[in-house]
Scaffold this motif. Sequence first.
Motif, mmCIF file in Angstrom:
data_model
loop_
_atom_site.group_PDB
_atom_site.id
_atom_site.type_symbol
_atom_site.label_atom_id
_atom_site.label_comp_id
_atom_site.label_asym_id
_atom_site.label_seq_id
_atom_site.Cartn_x
_atom_site.Cartn_y
_atom_site.Cartn_z
ATOM 1 N N ILE A 9 0.875 -1.161 0.000
ATOM 2 C CA ILE A 9 0.000 0.000 0.000
ATOM 3 C C ILE A 9 0.917 1.216 0.000
ATOM 4 O O ILE A 9 1.396 1.666 1.027
ATOM 5 C CB ILE A 9 -0.928 0.026 1.244
ATOM 6 N N PHE A 34 -0.499 -1.166 -4.734
ATOM 7 C CA PHE A 34 -1.463 -0.073 -4.846
ATOM 8 C C PHE A 34 -0.748 1.233 -4.558
ATOM 9 O O PHE A 34 0.067 1.328 -3.635
ATOM 10 C CB PHE A 34 -2.614 -0.250 -3.846
ATOM 11 N N ASP A 35 -1.071 2.245 -5.354
ATOM 12 C CA ASP A 35 -0.555 3.588 -5.085
ATOM 13 C C ASP A 35 -1.487 4.587 -5.768
ATOM 14 O O ASP A 35 -2.066 4.289 -6.826
ATOM 15 C CB ASP A 35 0.877 3.749 -5.619
ATOM 16 N N ILE A 57 -7.829 -0.434 -3.162
ATOM 17 C CA ILE A 57 -7.543 -1.523 -2.227
ATOM 18 C C ILE A 57 -8.778 -2.420 -2.190
ATOM 19 O O ILE A 57 -9.819 -2.035 -1.650
ATOM 20 C CB ILE A 57 -7.219 -0.968 -0.822
ATOM 21 N N PHE A 61 -6.019 -8.066 -2.566
ATOM 22 C CA PHE A 61 -5.087 -8.195 -1.443
ATOM 23 C C PHE A 61 -5.402 -9.393 -0.546
ATOM 24 O O PHE A 61 -4.635 -9.691 0.366
ATOM 25 C CB PHE A 61 -5.064 -6.889 -0.636
ATOM 26 N N ILE A 67 1.463 -7.840 3.980
ATOM 27 C CA ILE A 67 1.012 -6.550 3.458
ATOM 28 C C ILE A 67 1.852 -5.457 4.114
ATOM 29 O O ILE A 67 1.922 -5.364 5.345
ATOM 30 C CB ILE A 67 -0.482 -6.303 3.715
ATOM 31 N N LEU A 69 2.432 -1.515 4.709
ATOM 32 C CA LEU A 69 1.850 -0.173 4.674
ATOM 33 C C LEU A 69 2.984 0.819 4.447
ATOM 34 O O LEU A 69 3.759 1.110 5.355
ATOM 35 C CB LEU A 69 1.121 0.136 5.983
ATOM 36 N N ASN A 79 -6.020 3.345 5.495
ATOM 37 C CA ASN A 79 -5.467 2.162 4.840
ATOM 38 C C ASN A 79 -5.612 0.910 5.693
ATOM 39 O O ASN A 79 -5.852 -0.185 5.177
ATOM 40 C CB ASN A 79 -3.998 2.388 4.478
ATOM 41 N N VAL A 83 -7.510 -2.431 4.286
ATOM 42 C CA VAL A 83 -6.902 -3.757 4.119
ATOM 43 C C VAL A 83 -7.482 -4.778 5.096
ATOM 44 O O VAL A 83 -7.496 -5.975 4.814
ATOM 45 C CB VAL A 83 -5.362 -3.705 4.278
#
Length: 366
Positions: A9, A34-35, A57, A61, A67, A69, A79, A83
């Motif tokens: 993320i 993801f961005d 998101i 995922f 994951i 962050l 976030n 998630v």
Amino acid sequence: MSQTTCGFIGLGLIGGSIAKALKKYSADIRIIAFDVNREALALAAEQGVADAAVTVIDETFSQCDYIFLCAPVKRNDENLAAVRKFMKPGCLLTDVGSVKTGIHTAVREAGLESCFIGGHPMAGSERVGFLNSRASLLENAYYILTPTPAVPAGMLDAFRNLVSGMRAIPLVMDCQKHDYVTAAISHLPHVIAATLVNLVRESDSQDGIMRMVAAGGFKDITRIASSQAGMWQQICLSNGANISALLSDYICMLTKFQEALDAADPEPLYTQFEEARIYRDSFINASCGPIKRSYGISVEIADRSGALAHIAALLARQEISIKNIGITHNREGDDGVLKVEFYEENAMEQAVEILKESGYETMIRS
């Protein structure tokens, strides 16, 4: 061997460097990224770093074993909430922030303590963004892990092995200790560097003579003052209590030094400098801290046209990337009129050999 899927993320400098290190050193890593920056995502996919690049998101995922962050800290709450909906059982959640107490609190409130290990890769660069990320950024750098008490030992061991596989050095401690340690060796130095630069700025004459002759020691100890103001504002707000406590201790030490100076008392003045020298010389000469070691050399060159260009051309022919190059006009306490900085240690070492073969006197800067 089963494949490990890692979700990111945020894919900036640190997230991108971790992803690249995982890809470089592990053949069985799959990365989902993801961005909010679509260009970063496209570049990651183009370079083969991201196997799946997503713009939201979502359930993608749910495939992740880990994951990360890696977005700005101010986005951690949203976030985390995002998630949490898609994490499969056994998935490990981690972050890369330089302050750990806040994220641990948020994780506890989200009910994710049993699957969270805080992470802080103590590496960085003046350049930001995925474009400037590189796997080598993590090599030989401490990567601090702050597991919650509820994390199973096996999960911690697995993550420690993952970090070691990136060529980083895992170091486990609790989040409170982490924040105090980093306040001392990272956050307070940035405060000191910024205030020292501002002191000189306010003390300088109208013709800017201090700025003109600033070099050597002043540039060395204030280099970090060029860091991003917004990021350090947030770090100070996030770790204010620890920074303030250490700042008070530092002010007391400065006051004692001033008292010895005003009294012209030679013994405490000598003791301050000598004890600092001994302790500083005991540091490990490696990139294991939050301020990456500067790979730089000093070179003696003749004062003639084309001298600098000749050195740059020598290194360019060997495909050695130069981070920075320039002539220093204030050589007080310094060797060599030309300063050359490199991104990596092996590039610096190659440059020394090449320049020596061409008759140049060089010295590695510590």
